[in-house]
Structures are given as C-alpha cells and as structure tokens.
Design an enzyme around this catalytic site. Structure first.
Site, PDB file in Angstrom:
ATOM      1  N   ASN A  28     -17.407   2.414 -11.989  1.00  0.00           N
ATOM      2  CA  ASN A  28     -16.122   2.125 -11.355  1.00  0.00           C
ATOM      3  C   ASN A  28     -15.042   1.943 -12.420  1.00  0.00           C
ATOM      4  OD1 ASN A  28     -14.547   1.469  -9.025  1.00  0.00           O
ATOM      5  ND2 ASN A  28     -14.683  -0.696  -9.533  1.00  0.00           N
ATOM      6  N   ASP A  93     -21.899   1.590 -16.645  1.00  0.00           N
ATOM      7  CA  ASP A  93     -21.311   0.709 -15.651  1.00  0.00           C
ATOM      8  C   ASP A  93     -22.227   0.695 -14.411  1.00  0.00           C
ATOM      9  OD1 ASP A  93     -18.495  -0.744 -15.162  1.00  0.00           O
ATOM     10  OD2 ASP A  93     -18.922   0.383 -13.347  1.00  0.00           O
ATOM     11  N   GLU A 117     -23.149  -0.286 -21.511  1.00  0.00           N
ATOM     12  CA  GLU A 117     -22.089  -0.964 -20.769  1.00  0.00           C
ATOM     13  C   GLU A 117     -22.375  -1.023 -19.272  1.00  0.00           C
ATOM     14  OE1 GLU A 117     -19.120  -2.729 -21.916  1.00  0.00           O
ATOM     15  OE2 GLU A 117     -20.764  -2.748 -23.346  1.00  0.00           O
ATOM     16  N   HIS A 261     -15.065  -0.735 -23.014  1.00  0.00           N
ATOM     17  CA  HIS A 261     -16.075  -0.662 -21.953  1.00  0.00           C
ATOM     18  C   HIS A 261     -16.290   0.769 -21.476  1.00  0.00           C
ATOM     19  CE1 HIS A 261     -18.381  -1.474 -18.374  1.00  0.00           C
ATOM     20  NE2 HIS A 261     -17.429  -0.940 -17.619  1.00  0.00           N
TER      21      HIS A 261
END
Length: 296
Positions: A28, A93, A117, A261
C-alpha cells in the site's frame, strides 16, 4: 493486456521472461508499477510476474470491505487461474505479508521467499517511532477517512516522504491514476488501518501469528531478508532484523544500502541483483526436480 478473471472480478499483472515463476507482490498504496525498474533488472532466467492486488492498480474493483482476508482470497484465485506452482515470492509491505500468508497455507507450492519492509510479526504501539505512531493514530482516528479518502495525500506522502529520492510528478502519476474518486481509495484506507498493533485488528493479528509459526518452522524453504538504512520510516529496523534472524528459519540477511520504506523506488537495481544472486545460490532459477517450471 494481461488480465485474468478471478472470482467475480479481474486482476491485472505484468509478465516478463520465462522459466520458474517468481511473483512480486506490492503493498500500500502501490501497484505492479512499483516493480517497473526491478523486473527488467533481474538477471536470472526466470519468469517474473507482478499482479495488481484486487481493488488496486489496474485490477477490478468489486464491492468488498478490502480486508486482509479479501485480498488473500482473490490472490489465491489469481495463483490458481495462472496455474502457478513451485513459486518463488518477492514481497514488499503488505505484499510480503500476503506472500507469507499464501506460503503458510500452500507450503507445497512455494520454493522460496524474498522480502523487505514488510510485516514479519505483530507490533505494539510502543515499537513505533514518533512519526509512524502519529500517522497511525491519525489514520485510525475519526479524521482518518477524510485524510485518505478526500484526496491523494496518502499516495503523495508515500512517494515523497517514504523514499529518499522523492518522485517527480511524472513518475508519481501512475500511482495516483487508479484512485480518481473517494470510493476508489477505500482499499488504501483499509490497508492503512490494518497494521496489527497490540493485537488489533484481531483478524489481521491472527493471520500474522499463523504465518509467523510457519516462518519459524519452514526449515526447507529458503528465505531472503533485504535490509536498508538512512530513513526514519523503515519498518525493518536493526532490532526487527535481529528478531528475524532469531525467529525465521532458513533465513539469509543481506543489507541493501540506503533507502526509504518504498525501497524499489530508491534501490531497484540492488533489489534485483540481490534477489537474483540469492536465487542462484539456492538453486531456485532452475525448475525443481518435483514438478518443473509452471506456466499459465
């Protein structure tokens, strides 16, 4: 375009090369566009696939709450529709979390996982830095809907503040285009509110705990963790990386340098190089003796 029917909708994917399938999963507020500079730089002779999660990118937008379980269900259907087996997964993510979840539920279909991450375990509020904590409190609070749904702030922040090298408007535009309306942004809000903190939301915390048990026990499945530095928004801090080394079986840890990130924007060539090198070391670039290369 490479779009396949899944359940009551469709999912789009990028598809490059041939050979054993390597599936790259985004998080996201991204799409397969995140991998645009990674996929061509993978130097292994493998098939590289990168789907857009349901409700994101160029995939369909069925009427769903867009919970973790919804994404997992549609992703399951995509894997089945594509006929993919003996898969190597690369996740970032929420894409990493979905990769862990799929592997835990389909252990016979996964050959290896590379990740960075991502959500490797349930977190507590106390573990968050001041910046991430403030953002999480804002998005989970009464103002969260307005912040995420009334504009594209969450996308713009991701690729200006969540990277070391802010994207130009030209490069940012494809991230923004899939979300022209308030309703189209609901998957972004749901993902942002789903990070498991102190056991909430409970359904996501349970999925994370379940795949955590698999990560600890899957000694026959090689794994690669890429770590980065120089950004205050990183999820995999040195402390979390140490936790991974102590609690995830068959894990190799490689440092990828400076990145935010959304590391594929800062270090695409490094990610491609290290995934390729790890895959060769582990024998993942050739078909397995059990079933060979899968194809659609």
């Amino acid at each position: 375009m490479p779009t396949v029917a899944v359940l009551d909708s469709t999912m789009y994917h990028e598809d490059l090369g041939s050979g054993p399938p390597f599936v790259f999963l985004h998080g996201n507020p991204a799409s397969s566009y995140l991998w645009r500079n990674v996929l061509p730089a993978v130097d292994a002779d493998v098939r590289r696939l990168a789907p857009d999660l349901i409700g994101m990118g160029r995939s369909g937008r069925p009427e769903l709450p867009y919970r973790f379980a919804d994404h997992a269900r549609y992703l399951d259907a995509w894997f089945d529709a594509m006929g993919l087996d003996e898969v190597v997964l690369v996740g970032h993510d929420w894409g990493g979390a979905l990769a862990f979840d799929w592997s835990a539920r389909h252990p016979g279909r996964v050959r290896g996982i590379a990740f960075f991450e991502t959500i490797v375990k349930p977190f507590s509020w106390a573990e968050l830095g001041p910046g991430p904590r403030a953002r999480s409190e804002l998005i989970r609070g009464p103002e969260g809907e307005a912040v995420v749904l009334d504009g594209l702030t969450i996308v713009e922040m991701a690729y200006t503040g969540g990277v070391l090298n802010p994207l130009s408007e030209r490069d940012l535009a494809p991230y923004k285009e899939p979300y022209p309306t308030r309703e189209s942004r609901r998957p972004l809000l749901e993902w942002a509110r789903s990070i498991p903190l102190d056991g909430e939301p409970a359904d996501v915390a349970e999925r994370v705990a379940a795949y955590g048990r698999w990560l600890a026990d899957s000694t026959a499945t090689p794994k690669l963790l890429l770590t980065f530095d120089s950004s205050p928004v990183l999820m995999i801090t040195p402390e979390v990386a140490r936790w991974c080394a102590e609690n995830i079986a068959a894990l190799e840890v490689v440092h990828g340098g400076a990145a935010g990130h959304h590391a594929p924007e800062d270090q695409p060539k490094v990610i491609a190089r290290e995934v390729s090198a790890w895959a060769r070391r582990q024998g993942l670039t050739t078909p397995s003796a059990r079933s060979g290369s899968a194809s659609a």
